[in-house]
Each structure stands twice: as structure tokens, then as C-alpha cells.
Write an enzyme that holds these catalytic residues in place. Structure first.
Site, short mmCIF file in Angstrom:
data_model
loop_
_atom_site.label_atom_id
_atom_site.label_comp_id
_atom_site.label_asym_id
_atom_site.label_seq_id
_atom_site.Cartn_x
_atom_site.Cartn_y
_atom_site.Cartn_z
N HIS A 577 0.83 -1.20 0.00
CA HIS A 577 0.00 0.00 0.00
C HIS A 577 0.87 1.26 0.00
O HIS A 577 0.71 2.16 -0.84
CB HIS A 577 -0.90 -0.02 1.25
CG HIS A 577 -1.81 1.17 1.38
ND1 HIS A 577 -3.16 1.09 1.16
CD2 HIS A 577 -1.56 2.46 1.73
CE1 HIS A 577 -3.71 2.28 1.36
NE2 HIS A 577 -2.75 3.13 1.71
N GLU A 578 1.81 1.32 0.93
CA GLU A 578 2.66 2.51 1.02
C GLU A 578 3.52 2.68 -0.23
O GLU A 578 3.79 3.80 -0.67
CB GLU A 578 3.54 2.45 2.27
CG GLU A 578 2.79 2.39 3.58
CD GLU A 578 1.73 3.47 3.70
OE1 GLU A 578 1.92 4.58 3.15
OE2 GLU A 578 0.69 3.20 4.31
N GLU A 607 -5.81 7.80 -2.82
CA GLU A 607 -5.57 6.42 -2.39
C GLU A 607 -5.62 5.42 -3.55
O GLU A 607 -5.40 4.23 -3.34
CB GLU A 607 -6.59 6.01 -1.33
CG GLU A 607 -6.47 6.76 -0.01
CD GLU A 607 -5.18 6.42 0.74
OE1 GLU A 607 -4.66 5.31 0.56
OE2 GLU A 607 -4.71 7.28 1.51
N HIS A 709 -6.26 10.59 12.64
CA HIS A 709 -6.54 10.92 11.24
C HIS A 709 -7.25 12.27 11.12
O HIS A 709 -6.91 13.08 10.26
CB HIS A 709 -7.42 9.85 10.61
CG HIS A 709 -6.71 8.64 10.15
ND1 HIS A 709 -6.22 7.71 11.02
CD2 HIS A 709 -6.42 8.18 8.90
CE1 HIS A 709 -5.65 6.73 10.32
NE2 HIS A 709 -5.76 6.99 9.04
N ILE A 710 -8.26 12.50 11.95
CA ILE A 710 -9.08 13.70 11.75
C ILE A 710 -8.72 14.84 12.70
O ILE A 710 -9.12 15.98 12.46
CB ILE A 710 -10.59 13.36 11.85
CG1 ILE A 710 -11.00 13.00 13.27
CG2 ILE A 710 -10.95 12.25 10.88
CD1 ILE A 710 -12.51 12.90 13.46
N ALA A 712 -5.34 15.20 13.92
CA ALA A 712 -3.92 15.54 13.81
C ALA A 712 -3.32 15.05 12.51
O ALA A 712 -2.12 15.12 12.34
CB ALA A 712 -3.14 14.96 15.00
N GLY A 713 -4.14 14.54 11.60
CA GLY A 713 -3.57 13.92 10.42
C GLY A 713 -4.12 14.36 9.09
O GLY A 713 -3.87 13.72 8.09
N TYR A 715 -7.21 14.38 7.81
CA TYR A 715 -8.38 13.73 7.24
C TYR A 715 -9.69 14.29 7.79
O TYR A 715 -10.73 13.65 7.67
CB TYR A 715 -8.33 12.22 7.50
CG TYR A 715 -7.53 11.48 6.46
CD1 TYR A 715 -8.16 10.78 5.44
CD2 TYR A 715 -6.15 11.49 6.48
CE1 TYR A 715 -7.43 10.10 4.47
CE2 TYR A 715 -5.41 10.82 5.52
CZ TYR A 715 -6.05 10.13 4.52
OH TYR A 715 -5.32 9.48 3.56
#
Length: 797
Positions: A577-578, A607, A709-710, A712-713, A715
Site C-alpha cells: 500500500h505505502e 488512495e 486521522h481527523i 492531527a492527520g 483527514y
């Protein structure tokens, strides 16, 4: 102010959603991240992160992965930088004096970032001197700017890139080599960095120059990539507050500064709370069922914590909340009370005491709503969607269609588990709860498909997995990947450095790979991030372009004793994936730096390459090329491969609902949450959970306090992107299925087409246009449903 720039991709997005609405009768699968911040963006978005992301610089896109997963080096070169294999050797690890700007590594010319010598003491003076120089450059640009590419975009890109690289070095080290000293230094200079970003993002002369280009008679002669840059810069400037009056702008800037601090503190609290939990076990009966690899890691962790004689056989063993420790406990520990204790600790991380993120979340949501209203939007989700393919309504509609389609299969999944646990004599069979699901799911999977994930580990050693992955990249995209250790400085001895070469053996990109978990200093999760972006503006030494460089960071099981890192199949999927993200960054052919690689791509399409690459883990020839026993070299037995493929759709409805819960609570918090209103953030999570979880969320669940994710990231109001992009990625892989996966010739031909479109065009064209150019038509959800076993089965004749 009113929104001046509607979503230019609305028509294409609408067509995509109509296709989904017409065909998506049942649930989609699991997804296994990113961020293209604006000119002023100060919050980080790592392409793929399981845990917290830390603040990140302008234009930095890193990609956090979805939560089911176990998981910018712009030279300050004044000297020419080679883009060939004869690049200058890495800088030596000399001692740099913090009080001398001349010796500060952050301010030096470098071919590769000096990760080995940057220390916390360099951050304050280095960043401050950088900002002083960039402020001077910005003032000069504003005095001399003209609505032409050489007098506007070229100098602007140099300013943006310079900040991104240097801050990117510091920010990256915080993610992989955290320390109190580094945190303190970053916290001190971060407000100054954000102040400059706001100053840059709100520059009226720059904004006016871009508007002049857009309104000029030469607009129609610009390339697609340049038009995209202009349109994006105008839209981003508006979202950055360029059109605000003085008082509103002052308030807006105060909000941005505070959000940056809160995001960083949220991330630090998650990391510290994860590190804080340690459970020492001395009685082996308490950890009965744990596989040898987990016991070895637990003993190794205990030894590092001072229990020098710890061994896998005799203990003591230390359990932590780091993924390589937490996941095996939930999958294999027969001790139900241990599973409950560890599960509760995990879902309640950062929710109490000095590390409590609850008030931070409330403040983040309050400030985001204020920011949205200052900009003329109803809620923060609308701000987020302004730079995406979808709209709030379309994203919510997609999630509801997936939710309703996934519900019945998920209910059946739970009934199957209860029946199986009952037949196994489990006392809890009729009262299965959260700390039972993973354990009994693993037992059912073993029984149904005769697959034991731990028994597969010896077939997936990291060196063989990487060799197979690079072999696949050669077949698909005609590139060669070679070890280049020693060419560039690294931040840890485990980090590998690679060169990517074309068919003529010329370097076209580089990347770092940091594979192992280091709970004491490294953020959890897996992500890809930029180091350098491809750019003709920043080319050196007569080369046509500057070559791209990427980071790939994972947190998989480290080597234990003399054994190499033996991976779970899920860890293999995570690496693929990465690498998909990294490929899109490295194989871009866009020379315009602001839309090269992963830059400029709408968030909900980014993605596609990463999820696309996961499909190859189930391709027979690919899997057999990596699945060889680390001791004997024996290949994975054919019957085991067949069972792996059969197990791919196991519990697809349940796993889909899990992702839908995260996506839905994200949208709810950013559209309907009212600060100090009748519903708390946890009330909303409970309400969403009742619609998306067959077993209701625990009343004391505080998952939101670690939802990096939402918070601090990057998203925020964007977690749905995983589902949106799954439609695209599954359909892209179906092109290979249609051509024939048994033929190397057709694989190469289709791979070449994928490279020349999806990977090569970057953000220089809209995602829908790029997809249509590759696939020959608009996306269909049918391949996604088929891949996950969720298409209706026709009655047999």
C-alpha cells in the site's frame, strides 16, 4: 464571505456517484493516507497513519492508512546538485555548533537531508534564520511580481519548497525520533512558522497576479497543468483568508495558530498514552495462546525495560499498546480478562489525566467551525470538500449506501461467530463483545480456511517481500530498484535507502524505508511522505529536473534474535500500500513542481495507487515470488495460496462497517456537532455506532481521543476518501483482469498504460480525466463489489 469558487469536479463526481448508486447493492470492502495542504496549510496529513500525525509543512502530503491497518527535501542548495548516480556523497556526521548559523545543518546546502546530524538544538536558530530569509524573499516577490510564470510561479515555488524541505526534516524527525527536547524546540518556533505561512497564503499581490493570469487573453494557451496550478492557488488563497477584512483576518490567523498547537498536542498525547501502558506478565498461563513471535517480542520488550533475563520461553513478558504487541493479544490470547484489559486500555487512550484529548477535541471542533463561518461556509466539512472531488451530500450518500449494503452481511458475520464459539464450548458465545470478536474471528478463519496467520510468518521475511515487490514494479512499470545505502544520511540504522532507475539505468527517484516499530520514539501506523518533489524550477547542475525522493515508514514486527522480520500477511499488504503512494510520487512525469507526483491530486482520489497495489498481494505469481520460507527457501504451498485467496472476503461486511463508522462520525462531527450543545462528541460517536456496529460501542469507549486521522492527520471531513477511492482502485485493477493476469505481456502493456496516466500525470489533470484516459470509461463500482464477494450470486441453471 460567500464561497466564490465552486467545485470544478462536481459534474464528474456526480456521474461517479450515480454509477455507485445504480450498482452498489451490497457492501464494499475494507480499506487499508494524505494531504496536499494549501499554500498556508499548517496541519499535517500523512498518507497512511494509524496513529497521530504531527504538524506538517506547506504542500506536504503524507499518507495515513485507514484504521484497520496494523498498521519535503528541498535543498537549500546554492551549489549545483547532481541528479545522476554520481551524486555527491552524504555529509559526514560532524559536530555542529548550535550557536553558529554557518554550522547549522538545516541551513546548509545538501544533496540529501542531513538526518544523521540534525539535533533539537539546531531547530530554533535554523528555523528562525530560514523564516527571516524567506520573509525577505517574499517581500521581494510582492514588490516585483507580474502575472507571468517566471515572475510569479517560479519564485513562489522556490519559497514554498524551501520551507517545506527544512520544516519537513524537523517534522519527520519528530515522527520517527521523538524526544522532549525536539518537542520543546518545535513548539517554540511553530507559531513563527505558522505566522509566515499565513502571511504567504494571504498575500494579496500574489493572489491578484494569479487572478490576472486566469483572466488574461493567454489563459487558453496554458497547459492543463498550469491551469490547474492557477485555479488551485486562487481557491487555496480564498480558503487561507486572502479576501478577509482586517479584524476577520486577525481572528482567522489566531484560529490557525491555535489549531496548529492543538493538533500537535493531540498527537503527542496519543503517542505518550500509547507508551504509558505497560503490562508485565510473569505467569505464562496468563498469555496462553500467544504465538512464538509475539512471545519473543514481549520478552524483548521486557528486556529493554530492565528485565535483563527475559526470554520467550520463561518470561517475563511485557504487553504494550503498540500494534505488533496489541494485535496478537486480541487475536490469540485465550485469557479473556487480558483481552478485555488491553482492549479497554486501547480504546481509552489519551482520555484521562494530563493526556486527556477530550477538551482538545472540543476546542479543535469549535475553532474549525468558527474558521468555516469566517470563510462563509456553513460548517468545516464544506471547507474540507472545497478541494476534493466529492461534496458533503455526495460523500454522505455514498456512506449510507455502503452502510445499508453492509449491514446484513455484518449481522450474518456475527451470527456465524456466535455459532462457532458456541460449538467450541465458549461460555461467552451468546454474549460476544468487542474483546472477543477478533479472537473468535481468527479461530473461525483458521477453521474455515485452515489458515493461521502466525504460521504464515516464516514465508514472509522482509528481504524476500521487498525483492518480490521490486520485481513486480519492474514488470509493471519497467523500473529497477537498487539498494543505495550510504548515499544518503539516515535517522536510524534500520533505515534503508533505495535508488529507482529507468530501463536505461538512469536514476529517476530515491526513497527511504523505515520498516520497524520503535515505540519509545516513533509514531505508530504507516505512512508515505515527500522529501523532494520533481521540479524543473529546482533543477541543478544543468539537469532538466530535480528528482523526487520519498519516505516510506511502517511499524511492523522487528527482527527477534537471529530471525529476520517475519511479517503477517496484513503487514505485507501495508508495505504494498505505502509503496503505491511512493510510486505515484516517484514516477511522475510532471515537471511543474506544484502538481508533480502526489501534489495537487484531490484528496479523495489519492488512495487509488496505494489500494491498487494491494491487489497484487493476491496475484498468484506475485505472491509466490515473495512467499518463500526464510530458512528452507520452500515456496508457500499451493493449497495455502488458494485458501488465502478464498479468505480474502472473510467478514467483508463487518470490516466495511468499521470503516463506515469512522467515516460517518468524522462527517457528523464536522457538519452537525454544536460546541456546548445538547450532544457531546461521545454522544455523536454512540449515535453513529448504533447505525454502523452490530455490537454497540461501549459507553466508555473513547476512541475519538486517539482518532489522529481527523484531529492531527489531515483527514478532517475526509476519512470517507478511503471508500471513495476504493471504487477507483478496484476498477483500475480490473483493467489488468480484463487484459489477462496470466500473461506477462498483457500485464506489462497494461502496466505501461497505468504508469503513463495514473502515475505520470500527477495533479496536472483532474482525477476523473486521468482515470478515463487509463480505463477508457468512467469508474464502475462492480469490480469493488466483486473483489469483496458482495455481488449478488445469480441462480444456477
Amino acid at each position: 464571505m460567500a464561497r466564490a469558487f465552486p467545485n470544478r469536479n462536481a459534474e464528474g463526481s456526480s456521474r461517479l456517484l450515480l454509477l455507485i448508486a445504480a450498482n452498489m447493492l451490497i457492501a464494499s470492502c475494507v480499506s487499508v493516507t494524505r494531504s496536499l495542504p494549501t499554500r498556508l496549510s499548517s496541519s499535517p496529513r500523512h498518507l497512511c497513519l494509524l496513529a497521530a500525525a504531527s504538524p506538517k509543512p506547506v504542500q506536504n502530503k503524507s499518507f495515513p492508512c485507514p484504521l484497520w491497518s496494523a498498521s519535503f527535501s528541498f535543498c537549500l542548495d546554492r551549489r549545483p546538485k547532481s541528479t545522476t548516480s554520481s551524486a555527491a556523497p552524504p555529509p559526514s556526521s560532524m559536530a555542529f555548533a548550535a550557536d553558529s548559523l554557518d554550522s547549522n545543518p538545516l541551513l546548509h546546502d545538501f544533496a540529501f537531508p542531513p538526518f544523521d546530524v540534525v539535533e533539537p538544538k539546531h531547530v530554533r536558530p535554523g528555523i528562525r534564520e530560514l523564516l527571516r530569509k524567506l520573509e525577505s524573499d517574499l517581500e521581494k516577490l510582492e514588490r516585483t511580481v507580474e502575472p507571468t510564470w517566471p515572475r510569479l510561479v517560479v519564485p513562489l515555488e522556490k519559497i514554498m519548497d524551501r520551507l517545506q524541505v527544512v520544516w519537513g526534516i524537523v517534522n519527520h524527525l519528530k515522527s520517527v525520533k521523538d524526544s522532549p527536547e525536539l518537542r520543546s524546540a518545535i513548539e517554540e518556533v511553530q507559531p513563527e512558522k505558522v505566522k509566515f505561512q499565513l502571511r504567504l497564503g494571504q498575500s494579496k499581490p500574489i493572489y491578484d497576479a494569479f487572478k490576472a493570469i486566469q483572466n488574461s487573453s493567454s489563459w487558453s494557451t496554458l497547459s492543463d497543468a498550469r491551469k490547474r496550478i492557477v485555479e488551485a492557488q486562487i481557491k487555496e488563497a480564498v480558503l487561507s483568508g486572502v479576501a478577509l477584512e482586517d479584524e476577520q483576518r486577525k481572528k482567522f490567523n489566531e484560529i490557525e495558530q491555535e489549531l496548529e498547537k492543538l493538533s500537535q498536542k493531540f498527537s503527542e498525547n496519543v503517542l505518550d498514552a500509547t507508551k504509558k501502558f505497560e503490562k508485565l506478565i510473569t505467569d505464562k498461563k496468563e498469555i496462553e495462546g500467544l504465538p512464538a513471535t509475539a512471545l519473543g517480542l514481549a520478552a524483548q520488550t521486557a528486556a529493554l525495560k530492565g528485565h535483563e533475563n527475559a526470554s520467550a520461553e520463561n518470561g517475563p513478558w511485557m504487553i504494550t499498546l503498540d500494534a505488533p504487541s496489541y494485535i496478537p493479544v486480541m487475536q490469540h490470547a485465550k485469557n479473556r480478562s487480558l483481552r478485555e484489559e488491553v482492549y479497554r486500555a486501547y480504546v481509552m487512550r489519551a482520555s484521562s489525566g494530563d493526556l486527556d484529548n477530550t477538551p482538545i477535541i472540543g476546542q479543535i471542533l469549535k475553532l474549525r467551525l468558527e474558521k468555516a463561518k469566517i470563510l462563509g461556509y456553513k460548517n468545516y466539512a464544506e471547507v474540507s470538500m472545497a478541494m476534493k472531488m466529492a461534496t458533503v451530500d455526495r460523500a454522505a450518500e455514498l456512506l449510507e449506501k455502503l452502510r445499508s449494503a453492509s449491514w446484513d452481511p455484518a449481522v450474518q458475520d456475527m451470527e456465524d461467530l456466535k455459532t462457532f464459539a458456541g460449538n467450541a464450548g465458549a461460555a461467552e458465545a451468546n454474549q460476544l463483545t468487542h474483546w472477543d470478536i477478533t479472537f473468535w474471528s481468527e479461530r473461525l478463519r483458521e477453521s474455515k480456511y485452515d489458515i493461521n496467520e502466525e504460521e504464515l510468518r516464516p514465508y514472509f521475511s522482509l528481504p524476500k517481500v521487498m525483492d518480490g515487490l521490486f520485481g513486480l514494479a519492474k514488470k509493471l512499470f519497467d523500473i529497477n530498484i537498487e539498494t543505495a545505502d550510504g548515499l544518503a544520511p539516515v535517522w536510524n540504522n534500520d533505515v534503508k535507502f533505495y535508488s529507482v532507475k529507468d530501463s536505461s539505468n538512469n536514476p529517476i527517484a530515491y526513497f527511504y524505508f523505515d520498516p520497524y516499530s520503535r515505540p519509545s520514539e516513533k509514531r505508530g501506523g504507516a505512512w508515505m511522505d515527500e522529501v523532494f518533489a520533481r521540479s524543473y524550477v529546482l533543477a541543478r547542475d544543468g539537469a532538466p529536473v530535480r528528482l523526487p525522493i520519498a519516505h516510506m515508514v511502517c511499524n511492523q514486527t522487528p527482527p527477534v534474535g537471529d530471525k529476520p522480520s517475519l511479517m503477517t500477511f496484513r503487514e505485507v499488504e501495508t508495505v504494498f500500500h505505502e509503496f503505491g503512494h511512493a510510486l505515484q510520487h516517484m514516477l511522475t512525469k510532471q515537471d511543474e513542481g506544484l502538481v508533480a507526483g502526489i501534489r495537487g491530486i484531490e484528496w479523495d482520489a489519492v488512495e487509488l495507487p496505494s489500494q491498487f497495489m494491494e491487489n497484487w498481494c493476491y496475484h498468484r505469481n506475485t505472491l509466490m515470488s515473495i512467499a518463500k520460507h526464510y530458512e528452507t527457501g520452500e515456496p508457500l504451498p499451493e493449497e495455502v495460496y488458494q485458501r488465502l485467496v478464498a479468505a480474502k472476503t472473510f467478514r467483508a461486511g463487518s470490516l466495511s462497517l468499521r470503516q463506515i463508522r469512522f467515516s460517518s462520525v468524522d462527517l457528523e462531527l464536522h457538519t452537525k456537532y454544536i460546541p456546548n450543545g445538547p450532544e457531546s462528541i461521545f454522544d455523536i460517536d454512540q449515535r453513529v455506532g448504533r447505525m454502523t456496529q452490530v455490537i454497540p460501542v461501549l459507553p466508555e469507549d473513547r476512541f475519538l481521543c486517539s482518532f489522529s486521522h481527523i484531529f492531527a492527520g489531515g483527514y478532517a471531513a475526509g476519512y470517507y476518501s478511503y471508500k471513495w477511492a476504493e471504487v477507483l482502485s478496484a476498477d483500475a485493477f480490473s483493467a489488468f483482469e480484463d487484459a489477462g493476469l496470466d500473461s506477462d505481456k498483457t500485464i506489462r502493456e497494461t502496466g505501461h498504460r497505468f504508469r503513463e496516466t495514473i502515475l505520470a500525470l500527477g495533479g496536472g489533470r483532474s482525477p476523473l480525466e486521468v482515470f478515463v484516459e487509463f480505463r477508457g470509461r468512467e469508474p464502475s463500482p462492480e469490480p469493488l463489489l466483486r473483489h469483496n464477494g458482495l455481488l449478488p450470486v445469480p441462480a444456477s441453471a
